[in-house]
Design a protein around this motif. Structure first.
Motif, PDB file in Angstrom:
ATOM      1  N   ASP A 107      21.817   2.991  66.013  1.00  0.00           N
ATOM      2  CA  ASP A 107      21.374   4.061  66.911  1.00  0.00           C
ATOM      3  C   ASP A 107      20.592   5.143  66.184  1.00  0.00           C
ATOM      4  N   GLY A 108      20.234   4.877  64.923  1.00  0.00           N
ATOM      5  CA  GLY A 108      19.491   5.860  64.148  1.00  0.00           C
ATOM      6  C   GLY A 108      20.307   7.053  63.712  1.00  0.00           C
ATOM      7  N   GLY A 109      21.623   7.000  63.954  1.00  0.00           N
ATOM      8  CA  GLY A 109      22.502   8.110  63.602  1.00  0.00           C
ATOM      9  C   GLY A 109      22.730   9.097  64.735  1.00  0.00           C
ATOM     10  N   ALA A 110      22.263   8.754  65.945  1.00  0.00           N
ATOM     11  CA  ALA A 110      22.314   9.711  67.061  1.00  0.00           C
ATOM     12  C   ALA A 110      23.713  10.215  67.349  1.00  0.00           C
ATOM     13  N   GLN A 111      24.679   9.318  67.403  1.00  0.00           N
ATOM     14  CA  GLN A 111      26.033   9.727  67.779  1.00  0.00           C
ATOM     15  C   GLN A 111      26.625  10.716  66.786  1.00  0.00           C
ATOM     16  N   GLU A 112      26.485  10.445  65.511  1.00  0.00           N
ATOM     17  CA  GLU A 112      27.091  11.305  64.490  1.00  0.00           C
ATOM     18  C   GLU A 112      26.301  12.583  64.270  1.00  0.00           C
ATOM     19  N   LEU A 113      24.976  12.525  64.392  1.00  0.00           N
ATOM     20  CA  LEU A 113      24.163  13.708  64.135  1.00  0.00           C
ATOM     21  C   LEU A 113      24.208  14.710  65.282  1.00  0.00           C
ATOM     22  N   ALA A 114      24.700  14.289  66.442  1.00  0.00           N
ATOM     23  CA  ALA A 114      24.789  15.203  67.581  1.00  0.00           C
ATOM     24  C   ALA A 114      25.651  16.418  67.245  1.00  0.00           C
ATOM     25  N   GLN A 115      26.685  16.240  66.419  1.00  0.00           N
ATOM     26  CA  GLN A 115      27.562  17.354  66.066  1.00  0.00           C
ATOM     27  C   GLN A 115      26.834  18.433  65.281  1.00  0.00           C
ATOM     28  N   PHE A 116      25.694  18.057  64.665  1.00  0.00           N
ATOM     29  CA  PHE A 116      24.902  19.021  63.889  1.00  0.00           C
ATOM     30  C   PHE A 116      23.706  19.538  64.707  1.00  0.00           C
ATOM     31  N   VAL A 123      18.720  15.479  66.664  1.00  0.00           N
ATOM     32  CA  VAL A 123      18.383  14.283  67.433  1.00  0.00           C
ATOM     33  C   VAL A 123      17.439  13.443  66.574  1.00  0.00           C
ATOM     34  N   PRO A 124      17.892  12.287  66.075  1.00  0.00           N
ATOM     35  CA  PRO A 124      17.009  11.463  65.243  1.00  0.00           C
ATOM     36  C   PRO A 124      15.860  10.878  66.061  1.00  0.00           C
ATOM     37  N   VAL A 125      14.748  10.690  65.392  1.00  0.00           N
ATOM     38  CA  VAL A 125      13.539  10.171  66.032  1.00  0.00           C
ATOM     39  C   VAL A 125      13.056   8.970  65.234  1.00  0.00           C
ATOM     40  N   LEU A 126      12.798   7.873  65.921  1.00  0.00           N
ATOM     41  CA  LEU A 126      12.283   6.675  65.267  1.00  0.00           C
ATOM     42  C   LEU A 126      10.887   6.948  64.724  1.00  0.00           C
TER      43      LEU A 126
END
Length: 282
Positions: A264-273, A276-279
């Protein structure tokens, strides 16, 4: 792709990052299959064979095998092994903590990532301590990844990891292993720049679009001091304490970051910070 600067960092185009992503997602597939296979009684050689099967099914090869004569497809490090555990006859026991470091090379581009699992069963107290060590190490990694998106310099990644670990109460705070660090990656598995897992001073490369980095904190439940066995690879903690290793491969481009080794490009984990990762290329 351009090689720029005196440190010879390899800056990738968006198209090249997408090629690297293909190798990194093979590593992610290896991780899924190994996670499903970890159980009491399985040998580390059997786990290594699973990784080889995934590599072959994708037309890829391990970038570990043969690297300075390394003899296996993966590094599997159990309990007090810090890094570079060579798969073999060792059998996983209930409650063991095991770090599984895997790589793939596809069409000349390299993927590299590591995860840690705790084998079900065993002494409940010990197992929960090991699960906590893994959880802390994984969280430290995500703090480092977030800093790649928000920081100015490569050293900001290590500062974020160090700062997070230092927020923990002393009775549960792990030690950060100083001897093994993250790295750039692309047409070779290990490239400039070095990515420290701890706060440093002095000059550091600026974080720029085109960088692809492996962010990989390694923590120990006791002291981080370590030694290498006679095989020249297996690294153990001197005090016999448990070690833990998590790693992701991350691309920085002109619109943000993308965790190449996360589906998922890290979307789930990076949401806490709030990130929003972008391809790349989108």
């Amino acid at each position: 792709m351009a090689l720029l600067g005196k440190d010879r960092i390899e800056y990738k185009t968006n198209a090249e990052m997408l090629q690297i992503r293909k190798a990194a997602l093979i590593v992610a597939q290896i991780h899924r299959e190994l996670a499903a296979a970890v159980r009491p009684g399985i040998t580390t050689a059997e786990l290594d064979a699973i990784a080889l099967q995934v590599l072959r099914s994708n037309g890829a090869k391990s970038n570990f095998f043969g690297y300075y004569d390394y003899p296996a497809q993966t590094c599997i490090s159990v309990n007090d092994t810090v890094v570079h555990g060579i798969p073999g006859a060792q059998t996983l026991a209930p409650g063991d903590i095991v770090s599984l470091d895997c790589g793939a090379v596809l069409h000349g581009w390299h993927g590299d990532a590591c995860f840690t699992a705790v084998v079900p069963g065993g002494d409940e107290k010990k197992r929960k301590e090991r699960e906590r060590l893994s959880r802390i190490t994984r969280t430290a990694m995500w703090h480092g990844i977030a800093a790649m998106a928000t920081g100015k310099y490569v050293r900001d990644i290590g500062s974020a990891i160090d700062d997070y670990v230092m927020t923990l109460s002393p009775e549960i705070r792990p030690d950060i292993v100083l001897d093994f660090i993250g790295h750039g990656i692309g047409t070779r598995m290990h490239q400039a720049p070095d990515v420290m897992n701890y706060r440093t001073r002095g000059k550091s490369p600026r974080l720029k679009p085109g960088m692809v980095l492996c962010i990989e904190p390694i923590l120990t439940a006791g002291k981080q001091d370590n030694y290498t066995l006679a095989d020249g690879w297996t690294v153990k903690t001197k005090d016999g304490s448990d070690a833990c290793h998590w790693e992701h491969e991350v691309a920085l481009h002109d619109r943000g970051i993308w965790v190449l080794s996360a589906p998922d490009g890290g979307a789930q984990e990076l949401a806490q910070f709030g990130i929003v990762p972008v391809l790349p290329g989108q």
